[in-house]
Design a protein around this motif. Structure first.
Motif, mmCIF file in Angstrom:
data_model
loop_
_atom_site.group_PDB
_atom_site.id
_atom_site.type_symbol
_atom_site.label_atom_id
_atom_site.label_comp_id
_atom_site.label_asym_id
_atom_site.label_seq_id
_atom_site.Cartn_x
_atom_site.Cartn_y
_atom_site.Cartn_z
ATOM 1 N N ASN A 45 0.809 -1.200 0.087
ATOM 2 C CA ASN A 45 -0.026 0.086 -0.037
ATOM 3 C C ASN A 45 1.104 1.186 -0.097
ATOM 4 O O ASN A 45 1.830 1.131 0.832
ATOM 5 N N THR A 50 -1.549 1.997 -7.506
ATOM 6 C CA THR A 50 -2.931 2.322 -7.837
ATOM 7 C C THR A 50 -2.865 3.740 -8.512
ATOM 8 O O THR A 50 -3.699 3.728 -9.520
ATOM 9 N N GLN A 90 -11.129 -1.711 -8.849
ATOM 10 C CA GLN A 90 -11.365 -2.456 -7.760
ATOM 11 C C GLN A 90 -12.432 -2.565 -6.939
ATOM 12 O O GLN A 90 -12.989 -3.743 -6.393
ATOM 13 N N TYR A 91 -13.221 -1.280 -6.926
ATOM 14 C CA TYR A 91 -14.445 -1.583 -6.299
ATOM 15 C C TYR A 91 -15.398 -1.402 -7.585
ATOM 16 O O TYR A 91 -15.450 0.015 -8.180
ATOM 17 N N ARG A 148 -17.534 -8.960 -9.376
ATOM 18 C CA ARG A 148 -16.320 -8.732 -10.358
ATOM 19 C C ARG A 148 -16.407 -9.499 -11.712
ATOM 20 O O ARG A 148 -15.946 -8.825 -12.622
ATOM 21 N N GLU A 167 -6.240 -4.651 -8.611
ATOM 22 C CA GLU A 167 -6.393 -5.446 -7.311
ATOM 23 C C GLU A 167 -7.621 -6.359 -7.463
ATOM 24 O O GLU A 167 -8.477 -6.744 -6.918
ATOM 25 N N SER A 169 -8.331 -9.650 -7.363
ATOM 26 C CA SER A 169 -8.684 -10.834 -6.479
ATOM 27 C C SER A 169 -9.230 -10.176 -5.101
ATOM 28 O O SER A 169 -9.558 -10.990 -4.270
ATOM 29 N N THR A 170 -9.099 -8.886 -4.760
ATOM 30 C CA THR A 170 -9.639 -8.458 -3.484
ATOM 31 C C THR A 170 -11.146 -8.969 -3.133
ATOM 32 O O THR A 170 -11.844 -8.775 -4.287
ATOM 33 N N GLY A 171 -11.264 -9.509 -2.215
ATOM 34 C CA GLY A 171 -12.586 -9.824 -1.895
ATOM 35 C C GLY A 171 -13.208 -11.110 -2.618
ATOM 36 O O GLY A 171 -14.479 -11.513 -2.456
ATOM 37 N N ARG A 177 -11.123 -16.898 -7.181
ATOM 38 C CA ARG A 177 -10.022 -16.326 -7.602
ATOM 39 C C ARG A 177 -9.423 -17.271 -8.776
ATOM 40 O O ARG A 177 -8.851 -16.676 -9.675
ATOM 41 N N THR A 199 -1.456 -5.652 -7.914
ATOM 42 C CA THR A 199 -1.896 -6.526 -6.723
ATOM 43 C C THR A 199 -0.716 -6.516 -5.685
ATOM 44 O O THR A 199 0.279 -5.856 -5.850
ATOM 45 N N HIS A 200 -0.995 -6.929 -4.712
ATOM 46 C CA HIS A 200 -0.058 -7.053 -3.505
ATOM 47 C C HIS A 200 -0.215 -8.348 -3.134
ATOM 48 O O HIS A 200 0.525 -8.791 -2.004
#
Lengths: 319, 258
Positions: A45, A50, A90-91, A148, A167, A169-171, A177, A199-200
């Motif tokens: 982060n 981003t 991402q959202y 997604r 991101e 894969s988030t959530g 995934r 990605t993180h």
């Protein structure tokens, strides 16, 4: 050799702030992505990934530096670039009050698609993403994975040459995934779509063709994951000791064995060749001072530590 | 050109459809003004005396156009509030990276909010016989024209504000500090004539004063309350058109900035 699909030179970006120029989120980035690659930006982060995503997706306009996408200069040909890229936020950029079909239809209209052609593409994508049965339902009832998938369907309507995902894969649970990844690989291999993502997650980054390591707005290293790991000599040994003793142990290890041990999150990391021979000597040398030792092949996390001297998960402010 | 209007159409449609799927918004914009109209009307009716020439105008009738404007204000302003949250994690993100000119976004969103505000205002106008207001086809058309112009201007104003804000809380502050006073000083609640000079001046530069006056031209055309109309119809029309043009250009301008 054809021009890369993305060519970034000397790109910097500062978030505007009320008191003059804000914090530099990106510092003179130079980077290129080839057509057909699955390319990722990996960073913690606050690393700037981003911000870079937002600029490449045309959400922010670049200030200093040059960006060419699909051979076009971004500031001059922004609409042409937009017509040829798909952006997965991402959202998800969905209207929760609308149904899956309605969301797709609006998106199609924004890209100049309508009528029979739009209906046909919608049906195909709903089918491909296994959303056909629930296409008439409002999104507010959908799970994160379904949202997604719909977001990706939206972005494929206009058949982009490049897909950008923030991101992705988030959530998502592990099953969702895996499905996402098989879809992305399929698009990449069969339709030749270039894929660019942030990605993180190390395990996600491991699957990519190439990754760019970012830290504090700077580009640390770009290469294939395997090649990056190879730059670390041999093995990584992690040593844990009681909290109070860690730093003195680190000094003693350095004095006795050389190398560059690093203390991160209470663990001493040491890159070394032939770790299996080293560990017995290490334990013999400091009886009673070591609580646990582990030996492993280098991971991308070790690569990150190697190049930045910092832990990946250190808190570094906002994303 | 075709793709431009396709984008405007789709954004307009989305605004209208999502509005009707949120029952709280449908009720929230009409119910409070209705309650205001009834309570304030009941309370002030007995003590309300305007110029004798108005011929027995009761407060319910006087306050009716003001209530319509309040509904329009609430509806159009709140229809733009979604911009604030949509930008970070919603539909707006994808609109901002779509290959469309920003002006089609502004036009689609503004027309969407305008439509919703007009429909809400028109729904309240069904009560006009109860307030003793009757229409001819001409006076009805004139009322709808002013309903459109005020809805459009206020939605565009809401767009300008919402586009630049990062929080919904900030929006509520502006609502209370700027928009409600604008409404209070429009002659909606009390007549301009008879108020102190400084107030009179403020009301004269308030664009909503002309909106209310224009609505009164329509509402009272068949009655005898001529004295309540401050300005000639042409002045009202010109002022409200100017307000609409200014806010729309303002919305276009801010939309290009981020």
């Amino acid at each position: 050799m054809p021009e890369p699909i993305v060519l970034i030179s000397n790109l910097s970006y500062a978030y505007p702030s009320s008191s003059g120029p804000g914090r530099l989120a990106l510092k003179s980035i130079d980077l290129s992505v080839e057509k057909g690659e699955i390319f990722g930006f990996l960073g913690p982060n606050g690393s700037g990934k981003t911000t870079l995503f937002r600029i490449l997706s045309t959400y922010f306009l670049p200030e200093a530096g040059q960006i060419r996408v699909l051979g076009l200069e971004m500031r001059r040909h922004i609409q042409e670039i937009r017509r040829n890229i798909g952006v997965v936020f991402q959202y998800p950029s969905l209207d929760l009050k609308l149904t899956a079909s309605e969301n797709l239809r609006h998106q199609g209209h924004l890209y100049g698609l309508y009528g029979g052609l739009l209906t046909q593409r919608m049906a195909r994508l709903l089918d491909l993403l296994e959303l056909s049965e629930r296409s008439g339902e409002r999104i507010e009832n959908f799970s994160g994975g379904m949202r997604r998938r719909l977001e990706i369907a939206k972005c494929l309507l206009h058949r982009p040459q490049m897909l950008l995902l923030d991101e992705p894969s988030t959530g998502l649970d592990p099953g969702a995934r895996r499905n996402l990844w098989s879809l992305l690989k399929n698009l990449n291999q069969n339709e030749g779509v270039t894929i660019l993502l942030t990605t993180h997650l190390m395990e996600e980054a491991d699957q990519l063709d190439r990754i760019a390591l970012l830290n504090h707005g700077q580009l640390v290293k770009v290469d294939a994951p395997a090649a990056l790991k190879k730059t670390i000599g041999g093995d990584v040994v992690r040593i844990s000791a009681s909290e109070a003793a860690s730093s003195s142990l680190l000094t003693d290890i350095r004095a006795k064995f050389g190398g560059e041990p690093v203390l991160l999150d209470g663990l001493i990391h040491l890159e070394i060749k032939n770790g299996h021979q080293f560990i017995p000597q290490l334990v013999e040398a400091f009886p009673g001072r070591i609580e646990a030792v582990s030996l492993g092949k280098p991971t991308l996390e070790d690569v990150f530590i190697h190049y930045t001297g910092q832990a990946f998960w250190e808190k570094t402010g906002q994303a | 050109m075709r793709t431009y209007f396709l984008a405007v159409y789709t954004l307009w449609q989305r605004e209208v459809v999502r509005f009707f799927r949120q029952k709280s918004r449908v009720i929230g914009a009409v119910a409070p003004p209705l309650v205001f109209w009834f309570l304030i009307g009941s309370g002030l009716d007995s003590s309300f005396h305007v110029a004798p020439s108005s011929g027995g105008l009761d407060y319910f009738r006087f306050f009716f156009p003001g209530t319509v404007l309040l509904i329009v204000l609430f509806t159009s302003i709140f229809s733009t509030i979604s911009i604030i949250e949509d930008r970070r994690e919603g539909f707006l993100q994808s609109v901002l990276v779509a290959p469309i000119p920003r002006s089609s976004l502004v036009l689609g969103d503004t027309l969407g909010g305008t439509t919703i505000a007009m429909l809400q205002g028109a729904a309240f106008m069904l009560l006009s016989p109860a307030a003793g207001i009757h229409f001819t086809p001409y006076s009805f058309a004139l009322t709808v024209l002013f309903l459109f112009l005020t809805s459009f201007s206020l939605t565009a104003l809401g767009f300008i504000l919402a586009w630049q804000l990062d929080s919904v809380q900030g929006f509520h502050a502006i609502m209370n500090l700027l928009l409600m006073p604008m409404w209070l000083l429009s002659g909606a609640l009390f007549p301009v004539e008879g108020s102190p000079l400084w107030l009179h001046r403020m009301m004269q530069v308030n664009p909503l004063t002309y909106g209310i006056d224009g609505l009164r031209h329509g509402f009272y055309m068949t009655g005898t309350q001529h004295s309540l109309r401050l300005f000639p119809l042409s002045d009202c029309l010109a002022a409200v058109c100017l307000f609409g043009a200014a806010t729309f250009v303002g919305a276009l301008w801010v939309s290009g900035r981020r």
